[in-house]
Each structure stands twice: as structure tokens, then as C-alpha cells.
Design an enzyme around this catalytic site. Structure first.
Site, PDB file in Angstrom:
ATOM      1  N   VAL A 278       0.991  -1.111  -0.003  1.00  0.00           N
ATOM      2  CA  VAL A 278       0.172   0.044   0.004  1.00  0.00           C
ATOM      3  C   VAL A 278       0.865   1.331   0.049  1.00  0.00           C
ATOM      4  O   VAL A 278       0.390   2.149  -0.760  1.00  0.00           O
ATOM      5  CB  VAL A 278      -0.877  -0.059   1.140  1.00  0.00           C
ATOM      6  CG1 VAL A 278      -1.678   1.386   1.198  1.00  0.00           C
ATOM      7  CG2 VAL A 278      -1.777  -1.235   1.116  1.00  0.00           C
ATOM      8  N   ALA A 279       2.071   1.026   0.780  1.00  0.00           N
ATOM      9  CA  ALA A 279       2.842   2.311   0.770  1.00  0.00           C
ATOM     10  C   ALA A 279       3.538   2.628  -0.438  1.00  0.00           C
ATOM     11  O   ALA A 279       3.900   3.877  -0.756  1.00  0.00           O
ATOM     12  CB  ALA A 279       4.046   2.079   1.881  1.00  0.00           C
ATOM     13  N   ILE A 281       1.859   2.630  -3.227  1.00  0.00           N
ATOM     14  CA  ILE A 281       1.024   3.248  -4.259  1.00  0.00           C
ATOM     15  C   ILE A 281       0.778   4.564  -3.756  1.00  0.00           C
ATOM     16  O   ILE A 281       0.129   4.997  -2.705  1.00  0.00           O
ATOM     17  CB  ILE A 281      -0.277   2.316  -4.434  1.00  0.00           C
ATOM     18  CG1 ILE A 281      -0.016   1.017  -4.711  1.00  0.00           C
ATOM     19  CG2 ILE A 281      -1.467   3.149  -5.315  1.00  0.00           C
ATOM     20  CD1 ILE A 281      -1.056   0.007  -4.451  1.00  0.00           C
ATOM     21  N   GLU A 283      -1.683   7.051  -3.397  1.00  0.00           N
ATOM     22  CA  GLU A 283      -3.146   7.022  -3.526  1.00  0.00           C
ATOM     23  C   GLU A 283      -3.561   8.105  -4.050  1.00  0.00           C
ATOM     24  O   GLU A 283      -4.664   8.482  -4.827  1.00  0.00           O
ATOM     25  CB  GLU A 283      -3.757   6.866  -2.224  1.00  0.00           C
ATOM     26  CG  GLU A 283      -3.713   5.243  -1.704  1.00  0.00           C
ATOM     27  CD  GLU A 283      -2.342   5.109  -0.830  1.00  0.00           C
ATOM     28  OE1 GLU A 283      -1.450   5.776  -0.697  1.00  0.00           O
ATOM     29  OE2 GLU A 283      -2.258   3.836  -0.458  1.00  0.00           O
ATOM     30  N   ASP A 325      -6.327  25.859 -40.466  1.00  0.00           N
ATOM     31  CA  ASP A 325      -7.201  26.142 -41.623  1.00  0.00           C
ATOM     32  C   ASP A 325      -6.887  27.780 -41.862  1.00  0.00           C
ATOM     33  O   ASP A 325      -6.685  28.432 -40.901  1.00  0.00           O
ATOM     34  CB  ASP A 325      -8.589  25.964 -41.109  1.00  0.00           C
ATOM     35  CG  ASP A 325      -9.468  26.282 -42.409  1.00  0.00           C
ATOM     36  OD1 ASP A 325      -9.310  25.649 -43.355  1.00  0.00           O
ATOM     37  OD2 ASP A 325     -10.465  26.980 -42.190  1.00  0.00           O
ATOM     38  N   ASP A 603     -12.602  25.821 -38.207  1.00  0.00           N
ATOM     39  CA  ASP A 603     -13.818  26.442 -37.990  1.00  0.00           C
ATOM     40  C   ASP A 603     -15.092  25.859 -38.711  1.00  0.00           C
ATOM     41  O   ASP A 603     -16.062  25.988 -38.104  1.00  0.00           O
ATOM     42  CB  ASP A 603     -13.767  28.177 -37.773  1.00  0.00           C
ATOM     43  CG  ASP A 603     -13.678  28.403 -39.392  1.00  0.00           C
ATOM     44  OD1 ASP A 603     -13.165  27.554 -40.294  1.00  0.00           O
ATOM     45  OD2 ASP A 603     -13.450  29.806 -39.654  1.00  0.00           O
ATOM     46  N   ASP A 607     -13.520  20.757 -41.251  1.00  0.00           N
ATOM     47  CA  ASP A 607     -12.466  20.541 -40.402  1.00  0.00           C
ATOM     48  C   ASP A 607     -12.829  19.597 -39.160  1.00  0.00           C
ATOM     49  O   ASP A 607     -11.689  19.016 -38.758  1.00  0.00           O
ATOM     50  CB  ASP A 607     -11.984  21.983 -39.609  1.00  0.00           C
ATOM     51  CG  ASP A 607     -11.593  23.072 -40.618  1.00  0.00           C
ATOM     52  OD1 ASP A 607     -10.876  22.598 -41.534  1.00  0.00           O
ATOM     53  OD2 ASP A 607     -12.241  24.209 -40.330  1.00  0.00           O
ATOM     54  N   ASN A 697       0.056  10.377   2.511  1.00  0.00           N
ATOM     55  CA  ASN A 697      -0.213  10.516   0.902  1.00  0.00           C
ATOM     56  C   ASN A 697      -1.263  11.514   0.673  1.00  0.00           C
ATOM     57  O   ASN A 697      -1.275  12.173  -0.415  1.00  0.00           O
ATOM     58  CB  ASN A 697      -0.594   9.029   0.621  1.00  0.00           C
ATOM     59  CG  ASN A 697       0.870   8.118   0.478  1.00  0.00           C
ATOM     60  OD1 ASN A 697       1.971   8.421   0.872  1.00  0.00           O
ATOM     61  ND2 ASN A 697       0.432   6.856   0.054  1.00  0.00           N
ATOM     62  N   ASP A 701       1.232  15.090   1.241  1.00  0.00           N
ATOM     63  CA  ASP A 701       1.675  14.815  -0.023  1.00  0.00           C
ATOM     64  C   ASP A 701       0.833  15.910  -0.936  1.00  0.00           C
ATOM     65  O   ASP A 701       1.148  16.693  -1.671  1.00  0.00           O
ATOM     66  CB  ASP A 701       1.791  13.566  -0.548  1.00  0.00           C
ATOM     67  CG  ASP A 701       2.805  12.640  -0.195  1.00  0.00           C
ATOM     68  OD1 ASP A 701       3.579  13.304   0.585  1.00  0.00           O
ATOM     69  OD2 ASP A 701       2.926  11.572  -0.584  1.00  0.00           O
TER      70      ASP A 701
END
Length: 893
Positions: A278-279, A281, A283, A325, A603, A607, A697, A701
Site C-alpha cells: 500500500v505504501a 501506491i 493514492e 485552416d 472552424d 475541419d 499520501n 503529499d
């Protein structure tokens, strides 16, 4: 191909007579066989389908795994937090996507609701959806053409086709024309296409194609068939997600192996191994990146850019080719007189004077059916350009006609190529004729020079032809003017030649600078247009897009090339003229084949397929059709090509910020993994609990990560070349940077974790050995009459150091190459707020009793806090040392 057949053969082929049309029974039969004259719409996604589509991402799968693991560990709170992130991320994606995919609906809205037809010999009006091949359609000015028609009659018929072909002005149609071979849509003057409109004149045509078989239907098919591709960032994050998944599996396997070797409890160690996975990842990564992109969307609005799909923000920053264009994008989509020829001199239109050039101005303004009264522009673009010329010298048609009323006229005729109006002027009559130079000059017997009329000579004619040729070489459309006195019959013989005007749809004034800036940034501008080669090349040269004719290719040339052949030639081409929608897609694919990240601007309806096929489609917001906007990833609200330059700069800055955020999160999480893995490998207890990891996390973080995401862009960002689309997020030393900072944070966290047991071992007079540390971590002491858990205290130290060190690490992440003292800290107030809030939250979970129970932390003294903050500052100190070394090395070198 019906444009290669005569009208008689077409009617025979469709088994219908023009004078009577189809019978009602035959029309009903054909309608049942071929279906209604409507566009088939691709089934749109439901809200649930869009929501589920947001979950098809490697990082999301990992988050689901993390939630499942949390449930196994009985950490229900953790699982709820993780799943909340997934749901928020998916909802943001659905909101963005629900505003998109409206292209086909807009195409349907373009279709004519009714059509005037002839059936059973009678003229009637029916719903356009009931039209069938063989129906005889009657055309008049203002009508939208309801299906693809082979023209049977055309009387001064002009059709506005700019949305389909990119042609700047209405196209003259000729029912008698028969093509000798294949040709582009814009050159098929005996055809009229669905969803274009009649600008002038009248005519009749027989329906040859309906519904999805029309040219507009082919465009709809291409939009249906287009496949959504992943953006560079999505590809990088997908790769990262797979890598993190592999890392998590390896960690679990390694920990399980260690459990066997160390003779530990297998079940307990497996749960610990899963916690360690888990650490690995981050999250909060998916949520942070999504939010950074969303904030980037708000920043783009400030530079007149609306982003319809979040990932498009970073894609624009990687663009290396801008396919634009011409009409309305690089040019103003407004015919403008730029050159005049009179008195044997070619001049700029700004030199025109009404007092000195009265006959010239009066003639072009009065011989005109357009109107600009009440700020409404009504009429043919060519005639409107002449009225604009009059405004330069403060003259209007309405004003002149008050003293010069029209008393007779001959309307413009595509066969004569002339138009004449007769005006009463005081006591005399003046007749003005304008039209094609070669036709009008042949009808002139005199010439008006410097206020005097003289017989026209061969030398005069040679000078006029030379002037007209010079204008034509500059891609100007040339019109001539002649006049006649005292003749109210509108006769067009024995005219007196007055002069010429040269007009063009001019480039946007700011477009040239934008092309140059994009070139400095390593971005190539490509012009793609349905207009004529000479016109396109002249505009391209003026803007600095092309230098010579070898860089220009036409649609008929493209018809001779396979996709593979174009892939080889496209690197040397800059201008594509007279092209069809299929060609535009082919061109985009060729540039993509050569490794370019391609942006397509446009436009018109024509296109839409190429906007969809490009890595990023950019539509014009003002003049752009709903179809173009629906197919595009981004819309420019000011229709200004120069805005693309600003949007690219923002896109580059946003990608750079996302990369900083990703590296910051990964290096921080790598520190968590290394610290936990090292401790467990050494036989120690885990330095962090799963709730600590999630807190770091998702809070400590994420706030700095978001602050990095809104960091102001570098002022020199447009002086760098586009990044390689295959470039990894770890390119340019990113991997070394991540590993280095990860190990440093891990070392600080482990040091803080071991600090408490080592202090107590010293206090007990015991040797500091691995076995004694293990023993001490399992002890609960009595301090001041209260239980004092060594492991809880050690984990609090580790938890606090990990969180606060990441806050300091984020500050240094703003710029790898600049010292803290040169970063202009107050330019990013979000980072200051993130640091203060992050530190306050970290203090809260160690000092507020109810939170210390939830997080199983111990309260710390002021001295302990001071020591831990000093330790946590090491990442920022390291940043300063590295920057100083770079500067010193650079100066020495």
C-alpha cells in the site's frame, strides 16, 4: 460521379423527368428502400457508461486494490478515503465528457428543415428528411441546400461553401459544366452540396445523394469512426501505474520470502507485506493530477481558451505541428481591398482619396447591391469589400444614392461576368460597369487618366494587363471598373476604363508574430485550406509559413498519392491547397506517422474529421460551426491564431508542473517504502502504520502537490523545443532524482524511528545492538505515572519526520536548478499555504488527544519538535547544496 455526367444523363440514370419530378408513389417507394434524408447518429454514452469508462485506468485499478487491502487489514476508514478519491476523480471526468461529443447533433442541426421540390408536376414544400434521390429541388437565395444535387439550371447562382470547403467567397455555379475527370469538391461547379447555402441567384437540381451518402454524411461517418487515443500524459501515467503494480507484487513476494527465511509468523508477515505494498501506491496521485489539470483549465480561460477535455491541456504543451485552416483562422474571413490601380499607377488602398479619385470611388460603391447600413453586413463578400473601401474615404452607398439615385441596371451574370447600374447625377446620367478585367477591358474604347478622358491605346491595355497580372501573382482577386455618360440604357459597349482593385482575405495582423514564436519553440505551422493554390501560397509566404512553391501541394496532387507516399513527403510540405475533408485527415495521419504531436485548428464543418483525428483539435469560438466545436478538444473564444501560442505556453507549463508533482509524490512514497522495507528486513517492527501512510499520501503529499501544480510557468518556456512524445516522466535525470530523494527521506525516517529506542537503551546503560533495539521497541515504560509505549513514540517520530521532510522537499521541487532565494517564493502563495496547513495538520495529529487516539501517536515536547524539524529540513538543504554545485560546475566549465 455525377459531376462528370451531363444533366440529361443524370436524369436518365435516376429515372426522372425535370419538368414533372417523381410521383408521390415512386418517392414513397424510394424513401422506404433508402431511408430518410438524415444523418445517422452514433449511440451516445449514458452517464453510467461515462462513469464506468473513467474507471478503466491502471492507477484506478491499483487504488481499488489498495481499498481491498485496507479492508483485509480492517482499516475501513482507509478504504473509504481511497474509494472517495476514485469517485471524485470519475465525477470530474464525467462532467467534462458530458459537455463533449455534440458534433453529430450539430451536424444534424445544419440540415435544412424543409425543401422546395417538384413532384407530380407541382411545386411543393416538404420536410428535408423526406427527400429521395431523383427529387427535383428548386433553389433560391437564402435557402439551405437539403441534399447533394446535380444542378439542372443555374441563373447567376452562387453558393456559400466555406463551411464545407474553406473557400473564402461564394462559388459561381454552372449547370452546363461537365468535368473531364476527378476533381475536388470546390471545383465541382455543377454540384450543390447538403448544408451549404444559396448566396445569390436561383436554380434547380436533382437529388443524387441523401443522408449519410452526402458529403456532409461522409464527414459524419468519419466522426463516428474516429477512435479516441490516449494523450502522452495518459500513456505515461498508465505506464507508471503498471510499474507501481509490478513493484507492489514484488514487495509482497519479497516480504513473504523474508518471512520464511526469518521464521516469522506467515499470516502476520503477509498482512505486513500487503501494508507495505500500500505504501508503494501514491493514492493521491490520480486525484492530484486530475485537479491540477482542472486548475489548468481555469488558467486557460484567462488566455481565451476553453478546454473541453482535461488531458488536452498537457497535450497542447507537447505539440510539434500546428495544422491550421486558412480561412477565418490565419486570415480574417473578410474580403478586403488592398491594392488599387488608377491613373496608370498601382497603389496601396490607403492612398485612395475621394476628392482626387471621385469617379473611381463612386463607380465601385454605386455599382453594388450589398449593404452595410445599421451595422448589418448584407450581400456578397466581394461587394462588401468595395463598400469597406468606400468607408476608408467616408463614403457609403446609401449616402451616394441620395444624390445619385439608381434609375436602371443590368444584374451580374456569370456568362457576361459584368454588372451595370445607371444613376442620375445632377443634370447628367452616369452608367457604371464593374466585372472581370479581361471582359470589361475588351469593351472599353477610352480611358480616364488624371481627370481627363482619352482614346485607349495598346500601350494603355498592356499597362493595365501588367498591373492585373502583378495583382494576380499576389493572389489578389481583380475587378475592373468602367463608366459611360449620357446613356440610361445600361449598355456595356464603348466604355471608359477607370481602374482596377485587388482584394484578398488578408492575414490576421497578429498571426505572423505567432507563427514566428511557434517556430522559435520548435513548432511547425502548416496551412491546410480549400482555397486556391496561389492564394494559399501568397498568404503562407506573407505569414512566414512557406518560402517557395515546392512546399505547396494541391488536393488533386494528393489524390495521386497513397498514405504511405504522403508519409514520406509530408516533412517538406507546408501548404495544402484545394483539399477535401478526407485529405485533411490523411495529412494529420502523415504528420503523426512521422512522430509529431499534431494540433489541428479550424472552424468549418470540413475541419471536424481532422480536428477529431489530430492529437488535439482546436476550434474557433466565434466563427466556428457547432460541428467543429463539438469535434474539438479546445475552443478559442477570440478566434485568434495568436491565442494558440499562449495556449501552448500554458500547456507546457502545466505539463512541467504535473511532472514536478509526479516526481515529488513518487520520491516521497519511495521513501516510505524503503524505510518500511529496510526496518522489516532487519527484523524490526514497522516504523509506520497504514493510517500514517494514508495520512501522508492524502494530506501532507497532496497539498504541496497541488501547490506545485499551480506554480507559475517559466518565462523562457517557449524558447525550448517540444518534448519528445515518447519521453518518460523520468527523463532528464528524473529517475536518479526520485531514487536519491527517496533514499534520503527513508534515511531520515529510519533515523527518527530508531532515535527513541536508542535514547532509552543509553539511559538503561544497554549496548545499542539490533537485538536490543528490537527488545526496547516492545517495551512499555512508566513515565511520570503514565504508560509510555516505546514503539508508539518511535512511530510518532518517524511519522512526523516523514511528513515534515516532504513539506520541505516540496519547496525545493519548485525548481531543480534555482536556489530557494532565487525562486521568488511569493509568486506561489499556494505553496506557502500548503506548507503552513500541512505542518499544522501534522502537529494536530500528534498533539490533539482525540486525534492521537485515532492515529496512535504520542504527544511531543517543544524540544522534540525542534529537533524533528531540523532533521526534516535536510531535503531542502540538500537541494541548495546540489544547486550550488551545479552553478559552480557550470561556471568552472
Amino acid at each position: 460521379m455525377y459531376y462528370q455526367k451531363s444533366s440529361e444523363d443524370t436524369l436518365l440514370n435516376l429515372n426522372v423527368q425535370a419538368s414533372n419530378g417523381l410521383t408521390q408513389d415512386e418517392a414513397k417507394k424510394r424513401l422506404e428502400e433508402n431511408g430518410p434524408n438524415t444523418l445517422v447518429e452514433k449511440q451516445r454514452k449514458t452517464i453510467l457508461q461515462m462513469f464506468l469508462a473513467q474507471l478503466k485506468d491502471t492507477m484506478i485499478y491499483i487504488l481499488f486494490a489498495a481499498a481491498a487491502i485496507s479492508v483485509i487489514l480492517h482499516e475501513i476508514t482507509d478504504a473509504v478515503i481511497i474509494l472517495s478519491i476514485v469517485v471524485i476523480n470519475a465525477v470530474i471526468g464525467v462532467v467534462q465528457e458530458s459537455k463533449a461529443e455534440a458534433a453529430l447533433e450539430a451536424l444534424k442541426n445544419l440540415s435544412s428543415p424543409t425543401a422546395m421540390i417538384r413532384r407530380n408536376g407541382k411545386v411543393m414544400e416538404i420536410s428535408a428528411s423526406e427527400l429521395v434521390a431523383g427529387d427535383i429541388v428548386i433553389l433560391e437565395a437564402g435557402r439551405i441546400i437539403p441534399a447533394d444535387l446535380r444542378l439542372l439550371q443555374s441563373v447567376n447562382l452562387k453558393v456559400e461553401e466555406s463551411a464545407l470547403t474553406g473557400e473564402s467567397v461564394p462559388v459561381d455555379k454552372d449547370a452546363n459544366f461537365i468535368a473531364a475527370g476527378e476533381m475536388g469538391i470546390g471545383d465541382r461547379i455543377n454540384m450543390a452540396y447538403s448544408s451549404t447555402s444559396v448566396a445569390y441567384g436561383r436554380g434547380e437540381g436533382v437529388v443524387v445523394y441523401t443522408g449519410m451518402d452526402t458529403e456532409i454524411g461522409k464527414i459524419a461517418s468519419m466522426l463516428n469512426e474516429s477512435v479516441e487515443e490516449l494523450t502522452p500524459l495518459q500513456k505515461r501515467l498508465n505506464d507508471l501505474g503498471k510499474l507501481l503494480g509490478i513493484v507492489a507484487i514484488v514487495i509482497v513476494a519479497a516480504m513473504f520470502g523474508m518471512a520464511l527465511l526469518q521464521g516469522r509468523d506467515i499470516i502476520e508477515m503477509l498482512i505486513t507485506a500487503i501494508a507495505l505494498a500500500v505504501a508503494a501506491i501514491p493514492e493521491g496521485l490520480t486525484a492530484v493530477v486530475t485537479i491540477v489539470l482542472a486548475l489548468g483549465v481555469q488558467r486557460m480561460v484567462k488566455v481565451n481558451t476553453i478546454v473541453r477535455k482535461l488531458p488536452a491541456v498537457e497535450t497542447l504543451g507537447a505539440v510539434s505541428v500546428v495544422c491550421s485552416d486558412k480561412t477565418g483562422t490565419l486570415t480574417q474571413n473578410k474580403m478586403t481591398v488592398t491594392k488599387i490601380y488608377l491613373d496608370n499607377q498601382t497603389k496601396d488602398v490607403t492612398e485612395l482619396s475621394f476628392d482626387k479619385n471621385t469617379v473611381f470611388v463612386k463607380g465601385f460603391v454605386l455599382c453594388n447591391d450589398a449593404s452595410t447600413a445599421n451595422n448589418e453586413r448584407i450581400g456578397d463578400p466581394t461587394e462588401l469589400a468595395l463598400l469597406d473601401m468606400g468607408k476608408l474615404v467616408n463614403v457609403t452607398r446609401e449616402g451616394l444614392e441620395q444624390t445619385n439615385p439608381r434609375i436602371n441596371e443590368q444584374s451580374f451574370d456569370s456568362a457576361r461576368k459584368l454588372m451595370t447600374t445607371v444613376h442620375k447625377e445632377d443634370s447628367k446620367v452616369m452608367s457604371y460597369t464593374k466585372g472581370a478585367m479581361d471582359i470589361l477591358l475588351g469593351r472599353c474604347s477610352k480611358i480616364y487618366l488624371n481627370g481627363e478622358v482619352t482614346e485607349i491605346t495598346d500601350q494603355h491595355k498592356e499597362d493595365i494587363n501588367t498591373a492585373a497580372s502583378e495583382m494576380a501573382r499576389g493572389a489578389l482577386r481583380v475587378l475592373a471598373l468602367g463608366y459611360k455618360e449620357d446613356d440610361d440604357t445600361a449598355n456595356e459597349e464603348n466604355l471608359t476604363f477607370v481602374g482596377l482593385i485587388g482584394m484578398i482575405d488578408p492575414p490576421r495582423p497578429e498571426a505572423k508574430d505567432s507563427v514566428r514564436v511557434l517556430e522559435q519553440a520548435g513548432i511547425t505551422t502548416i496551412m491546410i485550406t480549400g482555397d486556391h493554390k496561389d492564394t494559399a501560397l501568397a498568404i503562407a509566404k506573407d505569414l512566414g509559413i512557406a518560402e517557395n512553391e515546392n512546399q505547396c501541394i494541391t488536393g488533386s496532387d494528393l489524390n495521386e498519392l497513397t498514405q504511405e507516399q504522403l508519409n514520406d513527403r509530408v516533412r517538406d510540405l507546408r501548404v495544402f491547397a484545394r483539399v477535401s475533408p478526407e485529405h485533411k485527415v490523411m495529412i494529420v495521419k502523415a504528420f503523426k506517422y512521422n512522430g509529431s504531436i499534431v494540433s489541428m485548428t479550424g472552424d468549418g464543418v470540413n475541419d471536424a474529421p481532422s480536428l477529431k483525428a489530430a492529437d488535439i483539435g482546436v476550434a474557433m469560438g466565434i466563427t466556428g460551426t457547432d460541428v467543429a466545436k463539438g469535434a474539438a478538444d479546445m475552443v478559442l473564444t477570440d478566434d485568434n491564431f495568436a491565442t494558440i501560442e499562449k495556449a501552448v505556453a500554458e500547456g507546457r507549463g502545466i505539463y512541467h508542473n504535473i511532472k514536478k508533482t509526479v516526481l515529488f509524490l513518487l520520491s516521497s512514497n519511495f521513501g516510505e517504502v524503503i524505510s518500511m522495507f529496510s526496518a522489516i528486513a532487519a527484523g524490526l517492527a514497522s516504523p509506520l502504520q497504514s493510517i500514517h501512510i494514508l495520512w501522508i499520501n492524502l494530506i501532507t503529499d497532496s497539498l504541496p502537490g497541488l501547490a506545485l501544480g499551480v506554480d507559475p510557468k517559466d518565462t523562457d518556456i517557449m524558447k525550448a523545443k517540444p518534448r519528445d512524445p515518447n519521453e518518460s516522466l523520468f527523463a532528464h535525470g528524473g529517475l536518479i532524482f526520485t531514487v536519491y530523494n527517496g533514499f534520503m527521506i527513508a534515511a531520515l525516517t529510519l533515523g527518527a524511528f530508531l532515535w527513541s529506542p536508542i535514547i532509552h537503551l543509553n539511559a538503561e546503560g544497554m549496548a545499542v545492538t539490533l537485538e536490543n533495539i528490537k527488545w526496547m521497541l516492545g517495551q512499555t515504560l512508566i513515565v511520570n505515572g503514565a504508560d509510555y509505549s516505546i514503539i508508539e513514540h518511535a512511530q510518532t517520530y518517524a511519522f512526523t519526520t516523514l511528513g515534515v521532510s516532504q513539506l520541505f522537499h516540496a519547496i525545493g521541487m519548485r525548481n531543480y536548478d534555482k536556489s530557494l532565494f532565487k525562486m521568488k517564493m511569493f509568486d506561489n502563495k499556494s505553496m506557502i499555504a500548503a506548507f503552513i496547513i500541512g505542518l499544522a495538520l501534522q502537529i494536530a495529529v500528534t498533539e490533539i488527544p482525540i486525534l492521537t487516539e485515532v492515529f496512535e501517536t504520542s504527544q511531543l515536547s517543544l524540544k522534540e519538535w525542534g529537533n524533528l524539524i531540523l532533521i526534516s529540513m535536510v531535503p531542502l538543504l540538500s537541494h541548495e547544496i546540489i544547486v550550488a554545485g551545479k552553478n559552480l560546475f557550470g561556471k568552472t566549465a
